[in-house]
Write a protein that holds these residues in place. Sequence first.
Motif, PDB file in Angstrom:
ATOM      1  N   ARG A 106     -27.669  45.727  41.412  1.00 14.46           N
ATOM      2  CA  ARG A 106     -26.367  44.539  40.665  1.00 14.46           C
ATOM      3  C   ARG A 106     -26.766  46.436  38.826  1.00 14.46           C
ATOM      4  N   PRO A 107     -25.668  46.579  38.328  1.00 17.65           N
ATOM      5  CA  PRO A 107     -25.886  47.541  37.831  1.00 17.65           C
ATOM      6  C   PRO A 107     -26.578  46.969  36.252  1.00 17.65           C
ATOM      7  N   GLN A 108     -27.391  46.974  35.729  1.00 16.58           N
ATOM      8  CA  GLN A 108     -28.543  46.562  35.015  1.00 16.58           C
ATOM      9  C   GLN A 108     -27.423  46.731  33.499  1.00 16.58           C
ATOM     10  N   ARG A 109     -27.559  46.047  32.540  1.00 15.97           N
ATOM     11  CA  ARG A 109     -27.207  46.494  31.264  1.00 15.97           C
ATOM     12  C   ARG A 109     -28.128  46.766  30.598  1.00 15.97           C
ATOM     13  N   THR A 110     -28.201  48.017  29.596  1.00 15.43           N
ATOM     14  CA  THR A 110     -28.983  47.994  28.190  1.00 15.43           C
ATOM     15  C   THR A 110     -28.711  48.009  27.046  1.00 15.43           C
ATOM     16  N   PRO A 111     -29.317  47.458  26.510  1.00 18.37           N
ATOM     17  CA  PRO A 111     -29.487  46.843  25.114  1.00 18.37           C
ATOM     18  C   PRO A 111     -28.818  47.682  24.157  1.00 18.37           C
ATOM     19  N   ALA A 112     -27.740  47.512  23.499  1.00 19.38           N
ATOM     20  CA  ALA A 112     -27.492  48.294  22.317  1.00 19.38           C
ATOM     21  C   ALA A 112     -27.887  48.291  21.451  1.00 19.38           C
ATOM     22  N   ARG A 113     -27.763  49.803  20.473  1.00 16.53           N
ATOM     23  CA  ARG A 113     -28.332  50.492  19.937  1.00 16.53           C
ATOM     24  C   ARG A 113     -28.012  50.554  19.095  1.00 16.53           C
ATOM     25  N   CYS A 114     -28.412  51.209  17.220  1.00 19.99           N
ATOM     26  CA  CYS A 114     -27.032  51.069  15.997  1.00 19.99           C
ATOM     27  C   CYS A 114     -27.256  52.784  16.423  1.00 19.99           C
ATOM     28  N   ARG A 115     -26.202  53.233  16.497  1.00 20.76           N
ATOM     29  CA  ARG A 115     -25.295  54.440  16.660  1.00 20.76           C
ATOM     30  C   ARG A 115     -26.184  55.721  15.040  1.00 20.76           C
ATOM     31  N   VAL A 116     -26.667  55.328  14.351  1.00 18.71           N
ATOM     32  CA  VAL A 116     -27.035  55.098  12.861  1.00 18.71           C
ATOM     33  C   VAL A 116     -28.662  55.855  13.301  1.00 18.71           C
ATOM     34  N   CYS A 117     -29.332  54.615  12.836  1.00 17.08           N
ATOM     35  CA  CYS A 117     -30.696  54.415  13.867  1.00 17.08           C
ATOM     36  C   CYS A 117     -31.435  54.260  14.569  1.00 17.08           C
ATOM     37  N   GLY A 118     -30.714  53.594  15.454  1.00 19.26           N
ATOM     38  CA  GLY A 118     -31.140  53.764  16.629  1.00 19.26           C
ATOM     39  C   GLY A 118     -31.709  52.044  17.312  1.00 19.26           C
ATOM     40  N   ARG A 119     -31.589  51.065  15.859  1.00 19.11           N
ATOM     41  CA  ARG A 119     -32.570  49.896  16.051  1.00 19.11           C
ATOM     42  C   ARG A 119     -31.165  48.957  17.057  1.00 19.11           C
ATOM     43  N   THR A 120     -32.434  48.761  18.088  1.00 17.43           N
ATOM     44  CA  THR A 120     -31.950  47.301  19.012  1.00 17.43           C
ATOM     45  C   THR A 120     -31.002  46.354  18.055  1.00 17.43           C
ATOM     46  N   LEU A 121     -30.589  46.205  18.363  1.00 18.23           N
ATOM     47  CA  LEU A 121     -29.107  44.738  17.906  1.00 18.23           C
ATOM     48  C   LEU A 121     -28.915  44.149  18.724  1.00 18.23           C
ATOM     49  N   THR A 122     -29.784  43.172  18.430  1.00 14.67           N
ATOM     50  CA  THR A 122     -29.118  41.072  18.979  1.00 14.67           C
ATOM     51  C   THR A 122     -27.843  40.808  17.879  1.00 14.67           C
ATOM     52  N   ASP A 123     -27.689  41.216  17.049  1.00 17.47           N
ATOM     53  CA  ASP A 123     -26.693  40.271  16.284  1.00 17.47           C
ATOM     54  C   ASP A 123     -24.767  40.481  16.761  1.00 17.47           C
ATOM     55  N   ALA A 124     -23.993  39.618  17.075  1.00 14.84           N
ATOM     56  CA  ALA A 124     -23.540  40.069  18.186  1.00 14.84           C
ATOM     57  C   ALA A 124     -22.177  40.983  17.410  1.00 14.84           C
ATOM     58  N   GLY A 125     -21.718  40.362  15.943  1.00 15.00           N
ATOM     59  CA  GLY A 125     -20.594  41.438  14.831  1.00 15.00           C
ATOM     60  C   GLY A 125     -21.424  42.964  15.003  1.00 15.00           C
TER      61      GLY A 125
ATOM     62  N   MET B 284     -23.398  44.609  17.060  1.00 18.50           N
ATOM     63  CA  MET B 284     -22.777  44.649  18.667  1.00 18.50           C
ATOM     64  C   MET B 284     -21.789  45.102  18.785  1.00 18.50           C
ATOM     65  N   LYS B 285     -20.604  44.582  17.764  1.00 15.09           N
ATOM     66  CA  LYS B 285     -19.417  45.005  17.723  1.00 15.09           C
ATOM     67  C   LYS B 285     -19.249  46.683  17.527  1.00 15.09           C
ATOM     68  N   LEU B 286     -19.962  46.516  16.320  1.00 10.95           N
ATOM     69  CA  LEU B 286     -20.152  47.788  15.183  1.00 10.95           C
ATOM     70  C   LEU B 286     -20.652  48.543  15.915  1.00 10.95           C
ATOM     71  N   MET B 287     -21.946  48.833  16.602  1.00 16.17           N
ATOM     72  CA  MET B 287     -22.434  49.847  17.289  1.00 16.17           C
ATOM     73  C   MET B 287     -23.095  49.870  16.002  1.00 16.17           C
ATOM     74  N   ARG B 288     -23.693  49.412  15.629  1.00 18.61           N
ATOM     75  CA  ARG B 288     -24.291  50.118  14.244  1.00 18.61           C
ATOM     76  C   ARG B 288     -24.883  48.238  13.365  1.00 18.61           C
ATOM     77  N   CYS B 289     -26.292  49.004  12.546  1.00 21.24           N
ATOM     78  CA  CYS B 289     -26.695  47.695  12.243  1.00 21.24           C
ATOM     79  C   CYS B 289     -26.132  47.493  10.401  1.00 21.24           C
ATOM     80  N   GLU B 290     -26.075  46.698  10.145  1.00 19.47           N
ATOM     81  CA  GLU B 290     -25.090  46.682   9.153  1.00 19.47           C
ATOM     82  C   GLU B 290     -25.452  47.001   7.754  1.00 19.47           C
TER      83      GLU B 290
END
Length: 761
Positions: free
Chosen positions: A648-667, A669-675
Amino acid sequence: MPVASVRLSVRACGQPTHPSRETWQHGGVTAATHSTLFPQVPDSADAVLEGLDPEQREVATALRGPVCVLAGAGTGKTRAITHRIAYGVRAGILQPSTVLAVTFTNRAAGEMRGRLRQLGAAGVQARTFHSAALRQLQYFWPKAIGGSLPRLVDRKIQLVADAAAACRIRLDRGELRDATAEIEWSKVTQTVPADYPLAAAKAGRETPRDPAEIAQLYAAYEDLKRARSVIDFEDVLLLTVAVLQDRHDVAEQVRAQYQHFVVDEYQDVSPLQQRLLELWLGDRDDLCVVGDASQTIYSFTGATPDHLLDFRGRHPGATVVKLVRDYRSTPQVVHLANGLLAQARGRAADHRLELVSQRPAGPEPVYTEYADEPAEAEGAARRIRELIDSGVPAAEIAVLFRTNSQSETYEQALADAGVPYQLRGAERFFDRPEVRKAGSALRAAARFGGNDSLLDDVVDLPSQVRAVLSGEGWTTEPPAGSGAVRERWESLAALVNLAQDFSAARAGATLSDLVVELDERAGAQHAPTVQGVTLASLHSAKGLEWDVVFLVGVAEGMMPITYAKTDEQIEEERRLLYVGVTRARERLHLSWALARSPGGRPSRRASRFLKGLRPGSGTAGGRAAAGGGGGVERGFRGGGAQVAAPRRPQRTPARCRVCGRTLTDAGEMKLMRCEGCPSDMDEGVYERLREWRALQAGRSGQPAFCVFTDKTLMAIAESVPEDERELARIPGVGARKLNRYGAEVLAICAGQEGVGVDEDD
């Protein structure tokens, strides 16, 4: 918190049932261990598995067929493979005498043997590649070749010197060391003398002399060994390979003895070691390899991660287990380590693992910029003094640097702060041969300088020192490339810098004054230390860990090192910094200096590797880890052939496209960046999307967020997709909404007017 003891039952097929989470969730500490000095031996095979996390347990119970363990830093790989061997032995599946575990250092092999004894699996052979091959060669030599095995030389450098003399090639001490390293590299990569120039060019090696001269020297060295009936360290592997290839009866006898193989640190295997391993195996596949491509830092010696990365291709039916639970470091340290690799490129980076810390939160890494190198060393020493005064043991603190030549400044700073220290993987600065020789030259010049023509036209102390040391090999510009020549120059350059600093601090100081200062410094550093802060190069720190780590000199020109030119060399430097970061359990300090010496031009800057990771350093430009999270990929066999198991294809963790931090908050993750990370949103597009959304909501009689949420609109306005494929990648834009709204959203992003307006309006 004590770990619950859970008794396991074994199924008919020999595979134990899964333990409850309580046996591993608190850091993977085994309940069977009551003392770190004298642990209790598990009373059964089942008890061996207690305390392992689910992935470690998969390693321990996968006892047949090829197994590849991709183990991130601090994930308990040694624990997993020793428990694997011990479980197999205690369950009666493996016979101790038929198991051969190989690694790369005597220290690691000794640790493995000790752990196996503690687990009740004494009798398993755990050795380095060389020691295992040497035992076989000594045993089979009389039968395969006749007579006794030639004498093994401890150090080949004298033989290389004699070969150079025979070729009328003049080499200084540094060149001699580097030429010896080139011969070693040639042999582990199975390169013969005639092929050396082409192979060195293809590998991009910085050769100490003309490649044709090195090839000539290499050939003469081999002739000299034969004439003297001696062999070297690399010959042990080469000759074992030759015997196993030429004598099938010997090969079959070895294979009858050893039927199950485990290889640790598999990313460091050289082509020659891989060939030996293949001959040991024959046509069998009972092999377990363990490694991490992101910790490949010895490619200059011939090590390559290709064998690890190609394992699934060579063994399509292999079981692959990924260990990503990091029991060593805090989430803050792990976050930085993941961020470093998120910016990496190349094949090893494509298979990197996303570590997940299992420890409580700790302090954030500390980033410090200093005006100059002495200030950086003094700052580190001051903080270390404070840590020791607060109760941190000195032995749990390390200062890690890129080159051994950096140690002298930190030795002095720690000595001035009254902090005991110990050097690892390097001679003390004043014990280095070039430093001792330079000291003798300076002492002679101080005593008889009036008769030295080198000093006729110089008057100030720094100029006198430069003049004297120019006769020892110091030059105004460093030599190209790496290796012993560069290290020797750096040692002499450190003395030149010391003379400049001494002269600035003591007006009118003479050469004799400097010699006295050097003698006093050397004498103070000869005091024995039992416990102390560890000073070590990043290479020599591999496999070690401390509570507190100071990574110093993290500046451009040192990290990456100046002579790292190619993309491959730059990426190895990044991995070297990653290894340094992952040595820290709790606290991590990273520092750099803007200038070399006080008052110098502040032309340096922090390492490019820290961009986007330290506060105020811009965007990281990272990407998700292709290696993914932990888990198991099983192979299966059908029709007598090994084929890859569907996975089964693995889901890779969502990461902030600015700082690279792993994202866990749903909002987020939609923005693909930290708040809190800066937004590059197109305000005009966002306002038109909001107007369009209000119109769509009014038409359908539903709330606006049912069309698209505010976060999804922001994500669209930040990325401004140009086609459906790009739009579909944005979280919150599913297939249904893409079909319903996609064309209009893309039209708005393209700047088209009147989108979504009724024709009657």
